[in-house]
Design a protein around this motif. Structure first.
Motif, PDB file in Angstrom:
ATOM      1  N   CYS A  45       0.853  -1.190   0.000  1.00 18.48           N
ATOM      2  CA  CYS A  45       0.000   0.000   0.000  1.00 18.48           C
ATOM      3  C   CYS A  45       0.890   1.243   0.000  1.00 18.48           C
ATOM      4  N   SER A  47       1.153   5.252  -0.157  1.00 23.93           N
ATOM      5  CA  SER A  47       0.394   6.481   0.069  1.00 23.93           C
ATOM      6  C   SER A  47       1.045   7.686  -0.598  1.00 23.93           C
ATOM      7  N   SER A  52       5.809   4.575   3.263  1.00 19.05           N
ATOM      8  CA  SER A  52       5.440   3.573   2.261  1.00 19.05           C
ATOM      9  C   SER A  52       6.437   3.534   1.109  1.00 19.05           C
ATOM     10  N   ASN A  76      -2.058   2.254  -4.832  1.00 24.26           N
ATOM     11  CA  ASN A  76      -2.346   3.553  -4.216  1.00 24.26           C
ATOM     12  C   ASN A  76      -3.834   3.844  -4.314  1.00 24.26           C
ATOM     13  N   ASP A  78      -6.319   6.744  -4.647  1.00 22.79           N
ATOM     14  CA  ASP A  78      -6.528   8.152  -4.957  1.00 22.79           C
ATOM     15  C   ASP A  78      -7.864   8.553  -4.353  1.00 22.79           C
ATOM     16  N   GLN A  79      -7.807   9.303  -3.245  1.00 22.82           N
ATOM     17  CA  GLN A  79      -9.007   9.659  -2.497  1.00 22.82           C
ATOM     18  C   GLN A  79      -9.685  10.930  -3.011  1.00 22.82           C
ATOM     19  N   SER A 126      -9.326   6.634   7.710  1.00 23.96           N
ATOM     20  CA  SER A 126      -8.612   5.365   7.783  1.00 23.96           C
ATOM     21  C   SER A 126      -9.529   4.188   7.512  1.00 23.96           C
ATOM     22  N   ARG A 129     -10.371   4.117   3.786  1.00 23.90           N
ATOM     23  CA  ARG A 129      -9.185   3.730   3.020  1.00 23.90           C
ATOM     24  C   ARG A 129      -8.911   2.229   3.187  1.00 23.90           C
ATOM     25  N   CYS A 210      -0.153  14.724   2.978  1.00 26.87           N
ATOM     26  CA  CYS A 210      -1.586  14.515   3.182  1.00 26.87           C
ATOM     27  C   CYS A 210      -2.204  15.836   3.609  1.00 26.87           C
TER      28      CYS A 210
END
Length: 296
Positions: A45, A47, A52, A76, A78-79, A126, A129, A210
């Motif tokens: 994973c 980030s 990571s 990854n 992508d939020q 979290s 995700r 972030c």
């Protein structure tokens, strides 16, 4: 010029020593906890943060000489945070020639809609995700999910649970998910955060900050982090000692009757054992041996 060349050589030497130390620590963690087996498909994973990036880099190095065969796929999420540089990770991963996939899921809108302004977003973020990553891992048959938590994260989580949730628990190097479907591994479990910072700088990873929750200064984890840094300044080595203690648990020296049978400890055969209600109520009948009515 000789002075500059000497400095460059020293810098290169220190970088090589650091890389060797990280490979050793990650390899030892993998062996100690059985993190990776022959034929594993490891989903790393990624980030875009230093942790990571370091995890992926070291795993790729170890993969070349590993005693078992396993595959690595960088994934990854992508939020859809505003301003997220979508090109950075694909370009970096293509340059490595590593297999990768970008999951696109707008968790940002969910978090900002549900969490009141000024409140901590990390918990919900979290969970969302983790759910997206677990779902992808199950759909594509990955046998291990690798997360970039390091030694200091493990110690900080222990103190978070101790101070704010009144329980002795932490973040294990290897974990079976609650539904039993996923094995989560943390290859950086033995690695200090300061070493990761130095390694990320030496490797010049394209760090992506972030911006969703990074500006929230009153997070409990940040409070614990400041405490740990102060401890390390005042007593160097204290965090390493605590980290080792998390792997040396003595249930009989704690107070959890679910982990240790205190009732049976020193119990005399045939002697009555009164429960808490009887002790609080002062019921003499509860003290009588089994089969005795309590009368002379």
């Amino acid at each position: 010029m000789p002075t500059l060349r000497n400095a460059e050589r020293r810098g290169a030497h220190e970088a090589n020593r650091l890389a060797k130390r990280l490979r050793h620590q990650v390899g030892r963690a993998i062996a100690d906890f059985g993190m990776i087996e022959d034929g594993d498909r490891v989903m790393v994973c990624l980030s875009g943060g230093k942790d990571s990036y370091t995890m992926l880099d070291v795993l790729l190095q170890l993969q070349k000489k590993a005693p078992v065969s396993f595959s690595i796929t960088a994934v990854n999420l992508d939020q859809k945070q505003p301003g997220f540089p979508e090109h950075v990770l694909p370009e970096y991963l293509r340059s490595l020639g590593v297999d990768y996939h970008i999951i696109e899921q707008d968790t940002y809108s969910v978090v900002t809609r549900v969490v009141p302004e000024g409140k901590t977003m990390c918990s919900l973020c979290s969970r969302l995700r983790r759910g997206a990553l677990y779902t992808y891992a199950e759909q594509h048959g990955y046998t291990k999910i690798a997360l970039g938590h390091h030694r200091d994260d493990l110690v900080a989580t222990f103190f978070l649970n101790l101070f704010f949730h009144a329980r002795l628990s932490g973040m294990p190097p290897k974990l079976l998910s609650d539904d039993g479907r996923h094995v989560v591994i943390r290859p950086l479990a033995y690695v200090r955060e300061e070493d990761i910072v130095a390694y990320a700088e030496a490797k010049r990873f394209p760090i992506i900050p972030c911006n969703l929750c990074g500006s929230q200064e009153n997070l409990q984890r940040k409070q614990v982090g400041l405490m740990m840094k102060q401890w390390e300044r005042e007593s160097p080595g204290r965090i390493e000692t605590i980290a080792r203690a998390l792997g040396d648990i003595r249930p009989s020296q704690l107070s959890d009757p679910k982990l240790f049978d205190f009732l049976a400890l020193g119990h005399r055969e045939g002697a009555a054992v009164a429960d808490a209600h009887a002790w609080l109520a002062g019921d003499p009948a509860a003290h009588a041996p089994a089969g005795h009515d309590g009368h002379a």
